[in-house]
Scaffold this motif. Structure first.
Motif, PDB file in Angstrom:
ATOM      1  N   ILE A 295       7.578   1.056  12.858  1.00 52.58           N
ATOM      2  CA  ILE A 295       7.097   1.341  11.500  1.00 52.58           C
ATOM      3  C   ILE A 295       5.841   0.522  11.269  1.00 52.58           C
ATOM      4  CG2 ILE A 295       7.677   1.268   9.048  1.00 52.58           C
ATOM      5  CD1 ILE A 295      10.666   1.244  10.029  1.00 52.58           C
ATOM      6  N   TYR A 296       4.805   1.218  10.834  1.00 53.06           N
ATOM      7  CA  TYR A 296       3.518   0.529  10.667  1.00 53.06           C
ATOM      8  C   TYR A 296       2.764   1.128   9.480  1.00 53.06           C
ATOM      9  CZ  TYR A 296      -1.306  -0.871  11.600  1.00 53.06           C
ATOM     10  OH  TYR A 296      -2.570  -1.357  11.474  1.00 53.06           O
ATOM     11  N   ASP A 297       2.155   0.254   8.728  1.00 54.08           N
ATOM     12  CA  ASP A 297       1.329   0.669   7.585  1.00 54.08           C
ATOM     13  C   ASP A 297      -0.124   0.347   7.921  1.00 54.08           C
ATOM     14  OD1 ASP A 297       0.010   1.119   5.240  1.00 54.08           O
ATOM     15  OD2 ASP A 297       1.265  -0.219   4.014  1.00 54.08           O
ATOM     16  N   ASP A 298      -0.923   1.411   8.127  1.00 55.93           N
ATOM     17  CA  ASP A 298      -2.328   1.173   8.483  1.00 55.93           C
ATOM     18  C   ASP A 298      -3.222   1.035   7.257  1.00 55.93           C
ATOM     19  OD1 ASP A 298      -2.404   3.701   7.526  1.00 55.93           O
ATOM     20  OD2 ASP A 298      -3.220   4.641   9.348  1.00 55.93           O
TER      21      ASP A 298
ATOM     22  N   GLY B  55      -0.166   3.706   3.973  1.00 60.60           N
ATOM     23  CA  GLY B  55       1.266   3.855   3.742  1.00 60.60           C
ATOM     24  C   GLY B  55       2.038   3.721   5.038  1.00 60.60           C
ATOM     25  N   SER B  56       3.307   3.346   4.912  1.00 58.12           N
ATOM     26  CA  SER B  56       4.133   3.148   6.102  1.00 58.12           C
ATOM     27  C   SER B  56       4.411   4.474   6.797  1.00 58.12           C
ATOM     28  CB  SER B  56       5.457   2.494   5.700  1.00 58.12           C
ATOM     29  OG  SER B  56       5.235   1.174   5.326  1.00 58.12           O
ATOM     30  N   TYR B  57       4.483   4.426   8.099  1.00 57.77           N
ATOM     31  CA  TYR B  57       4.729   5.631   8.886  1.00 57.77           C
ATOM     32  C   TYR B  57       5.545   5.233  10.099  1.00 57.77           C
ATOM     33  CZ  TYR B  57       3.741  10.149  11.010  1.00 57.77           C
ATOM     34  OH  TYR B  57       3.885  11.403  11.560  1.00 57.77           O
TER      35      TYR B  57
ATOM     36  N   VAL C 173       4.011  -4.955  12.531  1.00 52.78           N
ATOM     37  CA  VAL C 173       4.689  -3.795  13.105  1.00 52.78           C
ATOM     38  C   VAL C 173       6.168  -4.138  13.235  1.00 52.78           C
ATOM     39  CG1 VAL C 173       4.959  -2.398  15.185  1.00 52.78           C
ATOM     40  CG2 VAL C 173       2.678  -2.980  14.372  1.00 52.78           C
ATOM     41  N   LYS C 174       7.010  -3.227  12.738  1.00 47.42           N
ATOM     42  CA  LYS C 174       8.458  -3.437  12.867  1.00 47.42           C
ATOM     43  C   LYS C 174       9.004  -2.426  13.858  1.00 47.42           C
ATOM     44  CE  LYS C 174      12.762  -3.321  10.260  1.00 47.42           C
ATOM     45  NZ  LYS C 174      13.388  -3.030   8.966  1.00 47.42           N
TER      46      LYS C 174
ATOM     47  N   ASN D 122      -1.520  -4.689   9.613  1.00 44.72           N
ATOM     48  CA  ASN D 122      -0.231  -5.094   9.057  1.00 44.72           C
ATOM     49  C   ASN D 122       0.756  -5.359  10.190  1.00 44.72           C
ATOM     50  OD1 ASN D 122      -0.458  -5.034   6.119  1.00 44.72           O
ATOM     51  ND2 ASN D 122      -0.894  -2.851   6.382  1.00 44.72           N
TER      52      ASN D 122
END
Lengths: 152, 402
Positions: free
Chosen positions: B372-375, B378-380, B243-244, B241
């Motif tokens: 912030i990344y969702d692997d 869920g986002s973490y 990456v922010k 996904n």
């Protein structure tokens, strides 16, 4: 003296000589005239041939693009003169048929194109996707430019 | 004697015959000379036109990624710039452009002829000639403000017509290319989904006097001291996904000879679209970087030290995943900018950090990244700290040598 003028000896020889000279000169004159005319015609023909061939040789015409308009069933053909002589386009063939541009076409036939000039010829032609069109542009000097376009 | 000559008859026929033959010969000779001249003139014409054809086929124009840059608003018109390489052995002049779009834009073909100044449906006459071998030649053209070319891959076809009658075409948008610009592989550092490749184009900068970032910067990563400086650091994403990056991301510089003397360069707003497209995307080394869409007010352009504070809501840094194969390295890289004294939201976000004056020597750095990344589960929010690169401050690398 009287005897001398009345003598007929040698007259035939003189007449014969004069006749021979006259005939020879006449024939020579005819020969020179014939040769001159023949050579003149030959040089004139050669000059005309080379001039015309030279002009034809300097013509370069390209069909730079063809676009298809579905709503109006148009084939838009753009022709450019990239040679060093003005050209006269006398006919455009699409799949072997000589067509006349529609009345609203930017250019009509015959059309003289200056050096570097481009012109658009619009033709009414029904087409569907995938149709192949072979377009040939013919000039007055006998040159042709051809392209193949596939309808989108 | 005179009388004798005039009336003697011997050889008269020979003379007459000779005159006749001579006349015929001279006539034939004149004809031959004339015909030869005509033939020579024709042959020289053949040679000339053969050379013309040779010149024509020596032309070769190739569009360079990204092909077209724009649109840029130019007094109510949409201005585009086309980038071409002349890989032919002869100077080439563009006579006309045709653009045909599949959906919006130039659906009924746009025809562009040269014009000396800004005119819609025209290209700049001064850009028409391209020198032999000239790389990245710009051709500017204008479309009406209502005509915007679609940016789907290959949705526009551009034909370039030359004055010699050659036709070159390409489809825009071009797929990204560019060997060393792709992150990943040997020399890369993987931090979760993020990939940092240690290569000459990893980092660059602008300052008060350097408006356009050098790609790559000078060898040894030589950095000026005591100037307002904006660092550009390149990241890519190999995750599944996007990456922010979040505002706490920071580039930290420490003096090698004086540990503890730390200068923070906090993340600032993305660079302007103009700078990204005209500088990074035009350079083959960085042609595949992605630009924040339509962010004309971004950093540094046209001034090298034009600082814009970070706004994570309106213009966040998104490091995109691989668009065709998520999870495979990598998506198009992004340059992230670091410059401010404070984190976004703090008072000194609009003030520059500087490498301290008087310290011309080696520096080492750390990179603090929060993102912030969702692997897939869920986002973490992640936070990582990396010992990063060393570089040299000052005018020359001599300051960093023993």
């Amino acid at each position: 003296m009287k005897r001398k003028w009345k003598s007929k000896l040698g007259v035939s020889t003189i007449v014969a000589n004069m006749l021979m000279i006259t005939i020879t000169l006449s024939l020579a004159a005819i020969l020179v005239a014939w040769a001159g005319t023949s050579y003149g015609a030959f040089t004139g023909g050669t000059q005309l041939f080379f001039v015309q061939r030279g002009e034809a040789l300097q013509e370069r015409v390209v069909i730079e693009n063809v676009f298809f308009n579905k709503t109006q069933n148009l084939v838009r053909t753009f022709v450019r003169n990239v040679g060093v002589e003005d050209i006269k386009i006398v006919a455009i063939y699409i799949n072997g048929t000589s067509l006349t541009p529609i009345s609203g076409s930017p250019c009509t036939l015959p059309k003289v194109l200056g050096v570097g000039a481009v012109c658009e010829f619009d033709f009414n032609r029904t087409w569907s996707s995938g149709n192949i069109f072979i377009i040939v542009v013919a000039t007055a000097r006998g040159n042709q430019a051809a392209t193949t376009a596939r309808a989108p | 004697m005179k009388k004798f000559c005039l009336f003697r008859r011997r050889a008269v026929s020979t003379m007459i015959g000779g005159i006749i033959v001579l006349t015929l010969l001279l006539t034939a000779l004149g004809t031959m000379v004339f015909v030869s001249q005509q033939y020579d003139a024709y042959q020289s014409l053949v040679s000339k036109m053969s050379q013309t054809d040779i010149n024509r086929f020596a032309e070769n124009l190739v569009a360079v990624y990204p092909g077209l840059v724009g649109p840029t608003n130019d007094s109510g018109t949409n201005r585009y710039t086309m980038i071409l390489n002349n890989v032919g052995g002869i100077g080439t002049q563009i006579a006309r452009l045709y653009i045909n779009s599949t959906n919006s834009g130039c659906t009924s073909v746009c025809i562009l002829d040269p014009a000396p100044s800004r005119t819609v449906y025209r290209f700049r006459q001064g850009d028409a000639f391209i020198n032999p071998g000239e790389p990245a030649h710009n051709v500017t053209f204008w479309l009406p403000s209502t005509t915007t070319l679609p940016t789907d891959l290959g949705s526009n076809t551009v034909w370039i017509i030359t004055t010699r009658g050659r036709i070159f075409s390409f489809q825009w948008t071009l797929p990204p290319t560019g060997g060393t610009t792709v992150a990943g592989g040997p020399g890369s550092l993987y931090i979760g989904p993020l990939v940092i490749k240690f290569e000459p184009i990893l980092i660059t900068y602008t300052t008060n006097t350097v408006s356009i970032p050098a790609i790559p910067i000078s060898s040894g990563w030589l950095i000026p001291s005591h100037v307002n400086i904006i660092f550009f650091i390149k990241f890519a994403n190999k995750g599944v996904n996007d990456v922010k990056l979040s505002k706490a991301s920071n580039f930290q510089v420490q003096q090698f000879g004086s540990p503890g003397n730390v200068v923070n360069f906090w993340m600032i707003a993305p660079m302007s679209t103009n700078l990204c497209q005209n500088t990074f995307q035009r350079n083959p080394l960085t042609a595949n970087v992605t630009c924040a869409s339509s962010y004309s007010g971004g950093n540094t352009y046209p001034n090298g030290n034009n600082l814009v504070v970070y706004d994570g809501t309106k213009h966040p840094y998104i490091i995109p995943k691989n668009p065709t194969q998520p999870g495979v390295c990598c998506g198009p890289p992004v340059y992230v900018l670091f410059a401010a004294q404070d984190m976004a939201g703090k008072p000194n976000q609009n003030k520059y950090s500087q490498i301290p004056e008087g310290y011309d020597g080696p520096l080492y750095t750390f990179l603090d990244l929060t993102f912030i990344y969702d692997d897939g589960t869920g986002s973490y929010v992640y936070g990582v700290n990396l010992p990063f690169i060393s570089f040299c401050a000052g005018d020359t690398l001599n300051n960093c040598r023993p």
